[in-house]
Motif scaffolding. Structure first.
Motif, mmCIF file in Angstrom:
data_model
loop_
_atom_site.group_PDB
_atom_site.id
_atom_site.type_symbol
_atom_site.label_atom_id
_atom_site.label_comp_id
_atom_site.label_asym_id
_atom_site.label_seq_id
_atom_site.Cartn_x
_atom_site.Cartn_y
_atom_site.Cartn_z
ATOM 1 N N ASP A 38 40.684 27.601 31.261
ATOM 2 C CA ASP A 38 39.645 28.552 30.872
ATOM 3 C C ASP A 38 40.293 29.806 30.282
ATOM 4 O O ASP A 38 40.909 30.588 30.994
ATOM 5 C CB ASP A 38 38.795 28.904 32.107
ATOM 6 C CG ASP A 38 37.517 29.640 31.729
ATOM 7 O OD1 ASP A 38 37.395 30.096 30.579
ATOM 8 O OD2 ASP A 38 36.636 29.741 32.609
ATOM 9 N N MET A 39 40.149 29.967 28.978
ATOM 10 C CA MET A 39 40.742 31.112 28.277
ATOM 11 C C MET A 39 39.710 32.190 27.966
ATOM 12 O O MET A 39 39.965 33.075 27.158
ATOM 13 C CB MET A 39 41.394 30.640 26.967
ATOM 14 C CG MET A 39 42.711 29.909 27.174
ATOM 15 S SD MET A 39 44.067 31.041 27.581
ATOM 16 C CE MET A 39 44.483 31.643 25.930
ATOM 17 N N ASP A 40 38.530 32.094 28.585
ATOM 18 C CA ASP A 40 37.491 33.098 28.335
ATOM 19 C C ASP A 40 37.314 33.983 29.576
ATOM 20 O O ASP A 40 37.084 33.458 30.666
ATOM 21 C CB ASP A 40 36.173 32.369 27.998
ATOM 22 C CG ASP A 40 35.083 33.332 27.535
ATOM 23 O OD1 ASP A 40 35.207 34.553 27.766
ATOM 24 O OD2 ASP A 40 34.100 32.858 26.949
ATOM 25 N N PRO A 41 37.400 35.323 29.407
ATOM 26 C CA PRO A 41 37.217 36.237 30.547
ATOM 27 C C PRO A 41 35.847 36.082 31.216
ATOM 28 O O PRO A 41 35.683 36.462 32.377
ATOM 29 C CB PRO A 41 37.324 37.635 29.926
ATOM 30 C CG PRO A 41 37.938 37.450 28.579
ATOM 31 C CD PRO A 41 37.694 36.039 28.159
ATOM 32 N N THR A 59 44.238 32.285 34.634
ATOM 33 C CA THR A 59 44.836 32.212 33.304
ATOM 34 C C THR A 59 45.604 33.496 32.951
ATOM 35 O O THR A 59 46.586 33.463 32.228
ATOM 36 C CB THR A 59 43.748 31.990 32.228
ATOM 37 O OG1 THR A 59 42.758 31.140 32.752
ATOM 38 C CG2 THR A 59 44.329 31.372 30.984
ATOM 39 N N TYR A 60 45.110 34.612 33.475
ATOM 40 C CA TYR A 60 45.798 35.890 33.229
ATOM 41 C C TYR A 60 47.276 35.793 33.622
ATOM 42 O O TYR A 60 48.166 36.225 32.890
ATOM 43 C CB TYR A 60 45.110 37.009 34.019
ATOM 44 C CG TYR A 60 45.793 38.349 33.860
ATOM 45 C CD1 TYR A 60 45.382 39.227 32.870
ATOM 46 C CD2 TYR A 60 46.860 38.722 34.680
ATOM 47 C CE1 TYR A 60 46.017 40.455 32.697
ATOM 48 C CE2 TYR A 60 47.506 39.934 34.521
ATOM 49 C CZ TYR A 60 47.082 40.793 33.526
ATOM 50 O OH TYR A 60 47.720 41.988 33.345
ATOM 51 N N ASP A 61 47.513 35.207 34.800
ATOM 52 C CA ASP A 61 48.890 35.110 35.301
ATOM 53 C C ASP A 61 49.727 34.146 34.467
ATOM 54 O O ASP A 61 50.936 34.306 34.326
ATOM 55 C CB ASP A 61 48.875 34.672 36.765
ATOM 56 C CG ASP A 61 48.048 35.638 37.603
ATOM 57 O OD1 ASP A 61 48.609 36.644 38.047
ATOM 58 O OD2 ASP A 61 46.836 35.408 37.743
ATOM 59 N N LEU A 62 49.040 33.151 33.918
ATOM 60 C CA LEU A 62 49.729 32.186 33.054
ATOM 61 C C LEU A 62 50.231 32.903 31.790
ATOM 62 O O LEU A 62 51.353 32.685 31.334
ATOM 63 C CB LEU A 62 48.734 31.091 32.666
ATOM 64 C CG LEU A 62 49.264 29.815 32.049
ATOM 65 C CD1 LEU A 62 50.134 29.080 33.057
ATOM 66 C CD2 LEU A 62 48.103 28.913 31.637
ATOM 67 N N LEU A 63 49.398 33.778 31.251
ATOM 68 C CA LEU A 63 49.723 34.433 29.981
ATOM 69 C C LEU A 63 50.612 35.650 30.156
ATOM 70 O O LEU A 63 51.493 35.896 29.328
ATOM 71 C CB LEU A 63 48.431 34.872 29.270
ATOM 72 C CG LEU A 63 47.465 33.762 28.894
ATOM 73 C CD1 LEU A 63 46.188 34.343 28.318
ATOM 74 C CD2 LEU A 63 48.112 32.807 27.882
ATOM 75 N N LEU A 64 50.387 36.425 31.202
ATOM 76 C CA LEU A 64 51.097 37.708 31.308
ATOM 77 C C LEU A 64 52.129 37.803 32.425
ATOM 78 O O LEU A 64 53.003 38.652 32.393
ATOM 79 C CB LEU A 64 50.102 38.861 31.397
ATOM 80 C CG LEU A 64 49.515 39.131 30.004
ATOM 81 C CD1 LEU A 64 48.067 39.506 30.073
ATOM 82 C CD2 LEU A 64 50.330 40.159 29.249
ATOM 83 N N GLU A 65 52.042 36.930 33.411
ATOM 84 C CA GLU A 65 53.005 37.010 34.514
ATOM 85 C C GLU A 65 53.979 35.842 34.484
ATOM 86 O O GLU A 65 54.804 35.714 35.379
ATOM 87 C CB GLU A 65 52.271 37.034 35.868
ATOM 88 C CG GLU A 65 51.223 38.128 36.010
ATOM 89 C CD GLU A 65 51.829 39.529 36.053
ATOM 90 O OE1 GLU A 65 53.039 39.638 36.334
ATOM 91 O OE2 GLU A 65 51.092 40.499 35.785
#
Ligand SMILES: Nc1ncnc2c1ncn2[C@@H]1O[C@H](COP(=O)(O)OP(=O)(O)O)[C@@H](O)[C@H]1O
Ligand SMILES: [Mg+2]
Length: 259
Positions: A38-41, A59-65
């Motif tokens: 899920d790439m939608d906030p 997903t946030y952690d996948l992209l930024l962490e």
């Protein structure tokens, strides 16, 4: 071999999330292992499958962490179907990514390892052409573009296909426009018919399957259920089944379809 499919269209309300959920569920029902990212906030795909993001991440952690994919995968109630959930934090990712290194490649890199156990990865994107959608397009091999059978259906598609061309030229040569998917088709109106004909005239790679307008389909996410569980005999469920079949024909080796 894992196949990565992205649902994208910068217009909201065209059926991206509904298709991400129900295509994933239909593929899983056929015995394929599927991971929906899920790439939608707005996290509608997450909620629509009855999942909530755990404290361990999204997903946030996948992209930024740079959290490993497997640490973020959450099972659903259905065999063969997993989710990397999203949360509202992801809205901030768009801004934070803008100043990051390799900002367009974050999702692609996250999918480098530990994906062999999924036959399909299905990515739901937000209604914009920002960095979250670009990350989806850079990570995918195929993009599926839902188009609502309404007035001005083709509006914005030119901008979308130009973006696709740029992504293909500069970031992901492999990317294919696998097809447009006509959604919310109302066979009682001549408008739906006209729109469908016009879309097919412009885009020969439009899926044969058309998704009907269906109240059952719009109710299902509030119960956290895909349509093939909520109302398996409905025309909408049959349509997503047929669409899954077309996806299999298009992207999978014939031998595998036969088994
Ligand atoms: N075929 C359909 N028939 C009726 N309602 C639909 C259909 N597809 C989607 N919807 C509803 O329309 C709205 C927008 O769909 P959604 O999949 O969330 O679009 P997007 O992800 O492109 O913004 C949602 O309320 C959804 O339940
Ligand atoms: Mg959506």
């Amino acid at each position: 071999m894992t196949r990565v499919l992205a649902l994208a269209n910068q217009k909201g309300g065209v059926g991206k999330t509904t298709t991400a959920i129900n295509l994933s569920a239909a593929l899983a029902r056929r015995g394929h292992s599927v991971l929906l990212i899920d790439m939608d906030p707005q996290a509608n795909a997450t909620g629509g499958l009855g999942v909530r993001a755990p404290a361990s991440g999204s997903t946030y952690d996948l992209l930024l962490e740079e959290a490993p994919l497997e640490s973020l995968v959450v099972p659903t109630e259905w065999e063969g179907l997993w989710v990397v959930p999203s949360t509202a934090d992801l809205a901030g990712a768009e801004v934070e990514l803008a100043a990051s290194m390799a900002r367009e490649y974050r999702l692609r890199r996250a999918l480098k390892e530990d994906i062999e156990r999924y036959r399909f990865i299905v990515i739901d994107s937000p209604p914009s052409l920002g960095l979250l959608t670009i990350n989806s397009l850079v990570a995918a091999q195929d993009v599926i573009v839902p188009v609502q059978c309404e007035y001005l259906a083709l509006e914005g598609l030119g901008q979308f296909t130009s973006t696709l061309e740029l992504v293909r030229r500069h970031l992901n040569r492999e990317l294919r426009l696998r097809g447009l998917l006509l959604t919310m088709y109302d066979r009682r109106t001549s408008l739906s018919k006209q729109v469908a004909e016009e879309v097919r005239r412009h885009f020969s790679n439009t899926f044969r399957t058309v998704i009907p307008r269906s109240v059952r389909l719009s109710e299902a996410p509030s119960h956290g259920l895909p349509i093939n569980v909520y109302d398996p005999r409905s025309p909408a469920s049959e349509a997503y089944d047929a669409m899954a079949e077309e996806v299999l024909e298009a992207v999978v080796a014939p031998a595998e379809v036969a088994t």
